[in-house]
Write a protein that holds these residues in place. Structure first.
Motif, PDB file in Angstrom:
ATOM      1  N   SER A 158      41.357  40.234  33.451  1.00 54.61           N
ATOM      2  CA  SER A 158      40.434  40.422  34.573  1.00 54.61           C
ATOM      3  C   SER A 158      39.193  41.196  34.155  1.00 54.61           C
ATOM      4  N   ARG A 159      39.328  42.057  33.159  1.00 49.11           N
ATOM      5  CA  ARG A 159      38.193  42.832  32.673  1.00 49.11           C
ATOM      6  C   ARG A 159      37.214  41.980  31.867  1.00 49.11           C
ATOM      7  N   LEU A 160      37.671  40.814  31.395  1.00 50.36           N
ATOM      8  CA  LEU A 160      36.802  39.917  30.627  1.00 50.36           C
ATOM      9  C   LEU A 160      35.917  39.083  31.530  1.00 50.36           C
ATOM     10  N   ASN A 161      36.320  38.932  32.791  1.00 51.20           N
ATOM     11  CA  ASN A 161      35.561  38.091  33.733  1.00 51.20           C
ATOM     12  C   ASN A 161      34.452  38.850  34.402  1.00 51.20           C
TER      13      ASN A 161
END
Length: 196
Positions: free
Chosen positions: A193-196
Protein backbone atom coordinates in the motif's frame (compact mmCIF):
# COMPACT_ATOMS: atom_id res chain seq x y z
CA UNK A 1 22.62 -25.36 19.34
CA UNK A 2 21.20 -24.86 15.84
CA UNK A 3 23.76 -22.37 14.58
CA UNK A 4 25.69 -24.42 12.01
CA UNK A 5 25.18 -23.33 8.41
CA UNK A 6 24.76 -26.18 5.93
CA UNK A 7 26.04 -24.46 2.78
CA UNK A 8 26.92 -27.72 1.06
CA UNK A 9 23.30 -28.71 0.50
CA UNK A 10 22.08 -25.22 -0.48
CA UNK A 11 19.29 -25.29 2.04
CA UNK A 12 19.52 -21.63 3.09
CA UNK A 13 19.91 -19.85 -0.24
CA UNK A 14 17.92 -20.30 -3.45
CA UNK A 15 19.59 -19.64 -6.77
CA UNK A 16 16.44 -19.78 -8.91
CA UNK A 17 14.57 -16.94 -7.20
CA UNK A 18 14.33 -13.69 -9.13
CA UNK A 19 13.28 -11.48 -6.21
CA UNK A 20 14.21 -11.82 -2.56
CA UNK A 21 12.66 -9.68 0.16
CA UNK A 22 14.30 -9.19 3.53
CA UNK A 23 11.85 -8.96 6.42
CA UNK A 24 12.90 -8.32 10.02
CA UNK A 25 11.12 -10.01 12.91
CA UNK A 26 11.81 -7.83 15.94
CA UNK A 27 10.61 -7.36 19.47
CA UNK A 28 11.73 -7.20 23.06
CA UNK A 29 13.37 -10.03 24.98
CA UNK A 30 11.31 -13.25 25.25
CA UNK A 31 8.46 -12.11 23.02
CA UNK A 32 8.57 -15.08 20.58
CA UNK A 33 10.77 -14.03 17.65
CA UNK A 34 12.70 -17.32 17.46
CA UNK A 35 9.45 -19.27 17.75
CA UNK A 36 7.83 -17.18 15.01
CA UNK A 37 10.68 -17.74 12.54
CA UNK A 38 10.78 -21.45 13.38
CA UNK A 39 7.03 -21.68 12.74
CA UNK A 40 7.17 -19.88 9.39
CA UNK A 41 10.44 -21.11 7.90
CA UNK A 42 10.24 -23.78 5.21
CA UNK A 43 13.83 -24.75 6.00
CA UNK A 44 15.43 -25.66 9.31
CA UNK A 45 15.90 -22.17 10.78
CA UNK A 46 19.36 -20.89 11.57
CA UNK A 47 19.42 -20.04 15.25
CA UNK A 48 22.12 -18.47 17.38
CA UNK A 49 20.67 -19.30 20.75
CA UNK A 50 22.82 -19.83 23.79
CA UNK A 51 22.00 -20.97 27.29
CA UNK A 52 21.27 -18.11 29.65
CA UNK A 53 23.82 -17.90 32.44
CA UNK A 54 24.09 -16.22 35.80
CA UNK A 55 25.96 -13.37 34.05
CA UNK A 56 22.64 -12.31 32.49
CA UNK A 57 20.77 -12.29 35.79
CA UNK A 58 19.31 -8.85 36.40
CA UNK A 59 19.89 -7.93 32.73
CA UNK A 60 17.73 -10.47 30.91
CA UNK A 61 14.41 -10.40 32.73
CA UNK A 62 12.32 -13.43 31.69
CA UNK A 63 9.23 -12.28 33.62
CA UNK A 64 7.04 -12.88 30.57
CA UNK A 65 8.61 -16.30 29.96
CA UNK A 66 9.76 -17.71 33.29
CA UNK A 67 10.72 -21.08 31.76
CA UNK A 68 13.04 -19.47 29.18
CA UNK A 69 16.53 -21.01 29.33
CA UNK A 70 18.10 -19.78 26.07
CA UNK A 71 18.44 -16.46 24.30
CA UNK A 72 19.34 -15.30 20.78
CA UNK A 73 22.80 -13.75 20.71
CA UNK A 74 23.16 -12.81 17.03
CA UNK A 75 20.14 -13.55 14.85
CA UNK A 76 17.59 -16.07 13.66
CA UNK A 77 17.14 -16.76 9.96
CA UNK A 78 14.41 -18.50 8.01
CA UNK A 79 13.12 -18.66 4.46
CA UNK A 80 9.61 -18.67 3.05
CA UNK A 81 9.10 -19.13 -0.69
CA UNK A 82 5.96 -17.39 -1.92
CA UNK A 83 6.41 -18.28 -5.59
CA UNK A 84 9.14 -19.28 -8.04
CA UNK A 85 9.85 -15.56 -8.42
CA UNK A 86 9.62 -14.36 -4.81
CA UNK A 87 11.09 -15.53 -1.55
CA UNK A 88 11.00 -13.91 1.89
CA UNK A 89 14.13 -14.06 4.00
CA UNK A 90 13.17 -13.67 7.66
CA UNK A 91 15.76 -12.21 10.02
CA UNK A 92 15.14 -12.20 13.75
CA UNK A 93 17.07 -9.76 15.92
CA UNK A 94 18.10 -10.22 19.54
CA UNK A 95 15.72 -8.46 21.90
CA UNK A 96 18.12 -7.23 24.57
CA UNK A 97 19.40 -3.66 24.59
CA UNK A 98 23.02 -4.83 24.76
CA UNK A 99 22.69 -6.30 21.26
CA UNK A 100 21.43 -3.09 19.67
CA UNK A 101 24.69 -2.78 17.67
CA UNK A 102 23.56 -5.78 15.61
CA UNK A 103 20.58 -3.78 14.36
CA UNK A 104 22.47 -1.48 12.00
CA UNK A 105 23.70 -4.38 9.91
CA UNK A 106 20.40 -6.23 10.13
CA UNK A 107 18.37 -3.26 8.86
CA UNK A 108 20.34 -2.83 5.63
CA UNK A 109 18.14 -3.84 2.74
CA UNK A 110 15.11 -4.68 4.89
CA UNK A 111 11.78 -3.90 3.24
CA UNK A 112 9.86 -3.97 6.49
CA UNK A 113 9.64 -5.27 10.02
CA UNK A 114 7.12 -7.29 11.93
CA UNK A 115 7.23 -6.07 15.53
CA UNK A 116 6.09 -8.76 17.97
CA UNK A 117 4.68 -7.42 21.22
CA UNK A 118 3.55 -9.04 24.44
CA UNK A 119 0.27 -7.43 25.60
CA UNK A 120 1.40 -7.77 29.24
CA UNK A 121 4.73 -5.99 28.59
CA UNK A 122 3.83 -3.26 26.09
CA UNK A 123 6.24 -0.82 27.75
CA UNK A 124 9.14 -3.02 26.60
CA UNK A 125 8.06 -2.51 22.97
CA UNK A 126 8.80 1.22 22.85
CA UNK A 127 12.61 0.92 22.56
CA UNK A 128 12.17 -1.62 19.74
CA UNK A 129 9.70 0.60 17.87
CA UNK A 130 12.06 3.56 18.37
CA UNK A 131 14.86 1.60 16.68
CA UNK A 132 12.67 0.54 13.76
CA UNK A 133 11.53 4.13 13.27
CA UNK A 134 15.11 5.42 13.66
CA UNK A 135 16.18 3.24 10.71
CA UNK A 136 13.13 4.28 8.67
CA UNK A 137 11.71 0.78 8.33
CA UNK A 138 7.94 0.48 7.81
CA UNK A 139 6.40 -1.97 10.26
CA UNK A 140 3.32 -3.82 11.40
CA UNK A 141 2.53 -4.88 14.97
CA UNK A 142 1.77 -8.53 15.78
CA UNK A 143 0.36 -9.00 19.27
CA UNK A 144 1.70 -12.38 20.34
CA UNK A 145 -1.06 -13.94 22.43
CA UNK A 146 0.57 -16.03 25.14
CA UNK A 147 -1.39 -18.60 27.12
CA UNK A 148 -3.35 -16.97 29.93
CA UNK A 149 -2.79 -13.35 28.86
CA UNK A 150 -5.68 -10.92 29.21
CA UNK A 151 -7.45 -10.24 25.94
CA UNK A 152 -6.95 -6.54 25.24
CA UNK A 153 -8.61 -5.36 22.06
CA UNK A 154 -6.39 -4.39 19.14
CA UNK A 155 -7.77 -0.84 19.41
CA UNK A 156 -6.64 -0.68 23.04
CA UNK A 157 -3.18 -1.90 22.07
CA UNK A 158 -3.01 0.59 19.18
CA UNK A 159 -3.85 3.38 21.59
CA UNK A 160 -1.40 2.17 24.27
CA UNK A 161 1.43 2.02 21.69
CA UNK A 162 0.42 5.41 20.24
CA UNK A 163 0.46 4.10 16.67
CA UNK A 164 -0.40 5.93 13.48
CA UNK A 165 -3.83 4.97 12.11
CA UNK A 166 -2.30 3.25 9.06
CA UNK A 167 0.05 0.98 11.08
CA UNK A 168 -1.38 -2.55 10.94
CA UNK A 169 -2.08 -4.25 14.29
CA UNK A 170 -2.97 -7.94 14.24
CA UNK A 171 -3.26 -10.78 16.74
CA UNK A 172 -0.79 -13.61 16.45
CA UNK A 173 0.24 -16.86 18.07
CA UNK A 174 3.89 -17.35 17.10
CA UNK A 175 3.46 -21.11 17.57
CA UNK A 176 0.68 -21.32 14.99
CA UNK A 177 1.55 -21.27 11.29
CA UNK A 178 -1.76 -19.84 10.04
CA UNK A 179 -1.79 -17.08 12.64
CA UNK A 180 1.85 -16.21 11.96
CA UNK A 181 1.22 -16.22 8.20
CA UNK A 182 -1.67 -13.79 8.68
CA UNK A 183 0.75 -11.44 10.47
CA UNK A 184 3.20 -11.56 7.57
CA UNK A 185 0.36 -11.02 5.10
CA UNK A 186 -0.71 -7.89 7.02
CA UNK A 187 2.85 -6.56 6.83
CA UNK A 188 3.23 -7.34 3.11
CA UNK A 189 -0.11 -5.69 2.28
CA UNK A 190 0.95 -2.62 4.23
CA UNK A 191 4.27 -2.48 2.37
CA UNK A 192 2.41 -2.79 -0.96
CA UNK A 193 0.00 0.00 0.00
CA UNK A 194 2.95 2.32 0.60
CA UNK A 195 4.08 1.81 -3.01
CA UNK A 196 0.79 3.11 -4.42
Amino acid sequence: MGSRLALDDGVYLRNSVQTAAKILVVGHFAVGKTTFIGTMSEIPPLRTEEIMTQAGAGIDDPKGAPDKTTTTVAMDFGRLTLSEKLVLYLFGTPGQQRFVQVWEDMTRGALGALVLVDPQRLDESFPVMDLVEHYGIPYAIAVNRFDGTPAHSLDEIREALDLLPETPVVSCDARDQRSSADSLIALVRYLQSRLN
